[in-house]
Design an enzyme around this catalytic site. Sequence first.
Site, PDB file in Angstrom:
ATOM      1  CE  LYS A  53      39.314  41.530  39.721  1.00 11.75           C
ATOM      2  NZ  LYS A  53      38.451  42.532  40.167  1.00 11.75           N
ATOM      3  CD  GLN A  97      35.285  40.747  42.282  1.00 14.83           C
ATOM      4  OE1 GLN A  97      36.692  41.636  42.710  1.00 14.83           O
ATOM      5  NE2 GLN A  97      34.766  40.483  41.474  1.00 14.83           N
ATOM      6  CG  ASP A 120      37.315  48.098  41.876  1.00 13.99           C
ATOM      7  OD1 ASP A 120      37.736  47.737  40.727  1.00 13.99           O
ATOM      8  OD2 ASP A 120      36.541  47.402  42.212  1.00 13.99           O
TER       9      ASP A 120
HETATM   10  N1  GUN Z   1      32.417  42.860  39.377  1.00 17.53           N
HETATM   11  C1  GUN Z   1      32.966  42.702  38.061  1.00 17.53           C
HETATM   12  N2  GUN Z   1      33.967  43.928  37.513  1.00 17.53           N
HETATM   13  C2  GUN Z   1      34.166  44.167  38.360  1.00 17.53           C
HETATM   14  C3  GUN Z   1      35.176  44.943  38.926  1.00 17.53           C
HETATM   15  O1  GUN Z   1      35.992  45.639  38.314  1.00 17.53           O
HETATM   16  N3  GUN Z   1      35.747  45.364  40.690  1.00 17.53           N
HETATM   17  C4  GUN Z   1      34.898  44.968  40.567  1.00 17.53           C
HETATM   18  N4  GUN Z   1      34.958  45.039  42.164  1.00 17.53           N
HETATM   19  N5  GUN Z   1      34.294  43.947  41.078  1.00 17.53           N
HETATM   20  C5  GUN Z   1      34.132  43.621  39.387  1.00 17.53           C
END
Ligand code: GUN
Length: 306
Positions: A53, A97, A120
Amino acid sequence: MPQAMEGKTLAEKIKAEVKREVDRIKQELGEVPRLIGILVGENKSSEIYLRTKERTAQSLGIISKILRLPESISQEELIARLQSLNDSPEIDGILVQLPLPSKFQTNQVIEAISPEKDVDGFHPLNLGRLLMNEIGLRPCTPAGIIELLKFYGVTIEGQEVVIIGRSLIVGKPLAAMFINENATVTICHSRTKDLSKVASRADILVAAMGRPAYIQSDFVKEGAIVVDVGINYVSDAALIEKIFGDDPKRRQDWQEKGYTIVGDVHPQAREKSSLFTPVPGGVGPLTVAMLMRNTLLAFKRRRHLS
Ligand code: GUN
């Protein structure tokens, strides 16, 4: 012959659009969006996802950094850090995350993020806006799935959709998005009776439960569209052989990295589909692309540019 829906191709297109817009904003305002990803404790896959990311954001001209916090941090300290990021004019997008180490109350942490910076789309206000079909920041993976289906010209309205998996990250918000698109939606989970029978009703089947190659041929109606959200790291050579036979690509993958990434859909099951998403290269790259779009949107909305 089933056709692959290449999420990578669409992800590149979305990222190119975001980059163009970031370049334009930079020229006009002398400012660019800023994203912060928070990693609590040590988790190998979370580390990989967050670095992807960060790297992607930087390649589009978005300023991005990772805040690494030790697992020993308390829930209160973590929330205090989030509040100071909420108050910082320097930050447009915040993501924590997931999964967090088990001692944390994940819902409370998510609720501590300012909804305007919640790239998110997991904050209750953003999820509520999704249910109300109002504009807002949408969870990235489900939003990417809807974009991908539209990109491949799939009609969603009136279709029977079955989603296997009820997570906050994928299953639940995706169900709301399909309802907003006028589909008929069933969500299945670990307590669902006769799962293969329910799944085989689907015109569009989404597998999002995180079990390698669990979806077998009898789950899939002939000609169905199959979306595989699974990203399972499998290092057991015997299991890899059981799933993929003597596929040389998978064997090479395992030899080079010690694992291969396996979706939730068995390769034989996708043979019955008309369209399917490959793993890797299907839904995964779209999640990151949609995050970039959300970061740009958060930046613009905070400045009343859209
Ligand atoms: N863990 C798995 N997928 C995601 C996501 O899209 N965002 C976040 N913050 N954590 C994740």
